[in-house]
Motif scaffolding. Sequence first.
Motif, PDB file in Angstrom:
ATOM      1  N   UNK A  63     -20.675 -16.732  13.789  1.00 47.39           N
ATOM      2  CA  UNK A  63     -20.133 -16.916  12.440  1.00 47.39           C
ATOM      3  C   UNK A  63     -19.435 -18.264  12.331  1.00 47.39           C
ATOM      4  N   UNK A  64     -19.290 -18.753  11.118  1.00 47.40           N
ATOM      5  CA  UNK A  64     -18.551 -19.991  10.868  1.00 47.40           C
ATOM      6  C   UNK A  64     -17.140 -19.718  10.352  1.00 47.40           C
ATOM      7  N   UNK A  65     -16.762 -18.452  10.248  1.00 51.81           N
ATOM      8  CA  UNK A  65     -15.450 -18.081   9.708  1.00 51.81           C
ATOM      9  C   UNK A  65     -14.351 -18.291  10.748  1.00 51.81           C
ATOM     10  N   UNK A  69     -13.192 -15.688  14.033  1.00 52.15           N
ATOM     11  CA  UNK A  69     -12.961 -16.192  15.389  1.00 52.15           C
ATOM     12  C   UNK A  69     -11.538 -15.856  15.827  1.00 52.15           C
ATOM     13  N   UNK A  70     -10.573 -16.032  14.931  1.00 51.98           N
ATOM     14  CA  UNK A  70      -9.187 -15.704  15.261  1.00 51.98           C
ATOM     15  C   UNK A  70      -9.006 -14.217  15.519  1.00 51.98           C
ATOM     16  N   UNK A 263     -11.934 -22.683  17.565  1.00 49.20           N
ATOM     17  CA  UNK A 263     -12.462 -23.485  16.462  1.00 49.20           C
ATOM     18  C   UNK A 263     -11.930 -24.911  16.495  1.00 49.20           C
ATOM     19  N   UNK A 264     -10.739 -25.121  17.057  1.00 42.71           N
ATOM     20  CA  UNK A 264     -10.242 -26.493  17.226  1.00 42.71           C
ATOM     21  C   UNK A 264     -11.203 -27.276  18.117  1.00 42.71           C
ATOM     22  N   UNK A 265     -11.594 -26.661  19.247  1.00 43.92           N
ATOM     23  CA  UNK A 265     -12.491 -27.350  20.191  1.00 43.92           C
ATOM     24  C   UNK A 265     -13.883 -27.530  19.597  1.00 43.92           C
TER      25      UNK A 265
END
Length: 426
Positions: A63-65, A69-70, A263-265
């Motif tokens: 997913x791109x959300x 991810x969190x 997502x930061x990486x």
Amino acid sequence: MPDAKPSLTSKALEPIGHPDPGTGTFSPFRYPVFRAIWIANLFSNLGGTIQSIAAAWMMTELTTSHQLVALVQSSATVPIMLFGVFAGAIADNYDRRQVMLWAQIGMLVFSGVLAVLAYLDILSPVLLLVFTLAVGIGTALNSPAWQASVRQQVDSKQLPQAIALNSISFNIARSIGPAMGGVLISIWGTSFAFLINAVSYIGLIGVLLWWKPEARAIERRPIIPAVGAGIRYCAGSQPLRRILVRGLSLGFSLAAYQALLPTIVSDQLHGDEFQFGLMLGLFGIGSIMAAPFVGPLRRKLHLEGILLLGSVMFVFVLSLLAEVQVVWFALPAAFVGGVGWVMILTSINTAVQLRSPDAILGRCLSIYQAVTFGGMALGSWAWGAVADWRGLPFALHAGSVFLIASFLLLRFVAPLPKPGEGVVRD
């Protein structure tokens, strides 16, 4: 006739090689059962770290959300918030070794099934969250029993050192596991990483079958009244109540780093799975290097001072990550984050243990975990939502501002106990 082979009962609490193990950082290793559980738990923590890396990275591919991810981080901590207090009552009502054993077996089964589903390539974001949630439930059940059982493994004089060493075990896994996880994912895929975690539980299960602690006196109560007794004690103890309030606030703030790092990486730093593992590895190295100094620092700075130092470090971490665009510039933040993390969580854990009677120790620890890790679960969801709304840099700066504001406010509203205040001796 030769003496019979000793079992790991009272002999487990006799230090090897010296009648007095002292109070040094590594003195608990003189106790055979603590050493055996520590080593087995190290491998279990290593497997768990590898699985968490694989789950977080797999979600970035599914997913791109940012929020989904969190939620991988939340799925590991929500069970502690929801079921932790009941797990504490179970730890006080039953043989803690048996509770740990069944929890480890359950996590082995769920991790094994997760590995099979990943291998068959039939995992969806929701299914991945379900299985990480199931493993999180096992962790929630295991953790109060494991932490409370430390008193059955070492003498009371070594309790703070034993808690610090258990933190070191977890953070050694943090330093090695991410790099291993990154390599395993890039070569064999996430299914193999999940399988490694399933296998890692076997050693600790073996040690728990081997360990035969002396039976402790248990005043067994129905679960709900037992939970109520633990809550009443924590609510009625001013030092514990203030510690729990601070744990909730700090857990919410620290979640900004843990939840948003994948997502930061992948998005902001344009890194790969190995660089993600490297970031987490440096976080673990920072934790390991700091852990032996937490006790001396806490004695010098006291509880309020060491939590302030750890919080300042996390403000630096979040602020730096909000601005950098290259992985190599973000590496110092990972290292400093590990140092701050172990200062904060080890100090709060020790403060709770020293202020909790043994009869309800499991419940007090589970309430602490429910509050602190519940704050992390809520923070993971909240910071992920903020990142979807305004972007990663805004969410990270918002985390810094919240950490500063909440710390300053709570320092006056809920000051941490002074040295010796509320300490229980039993």
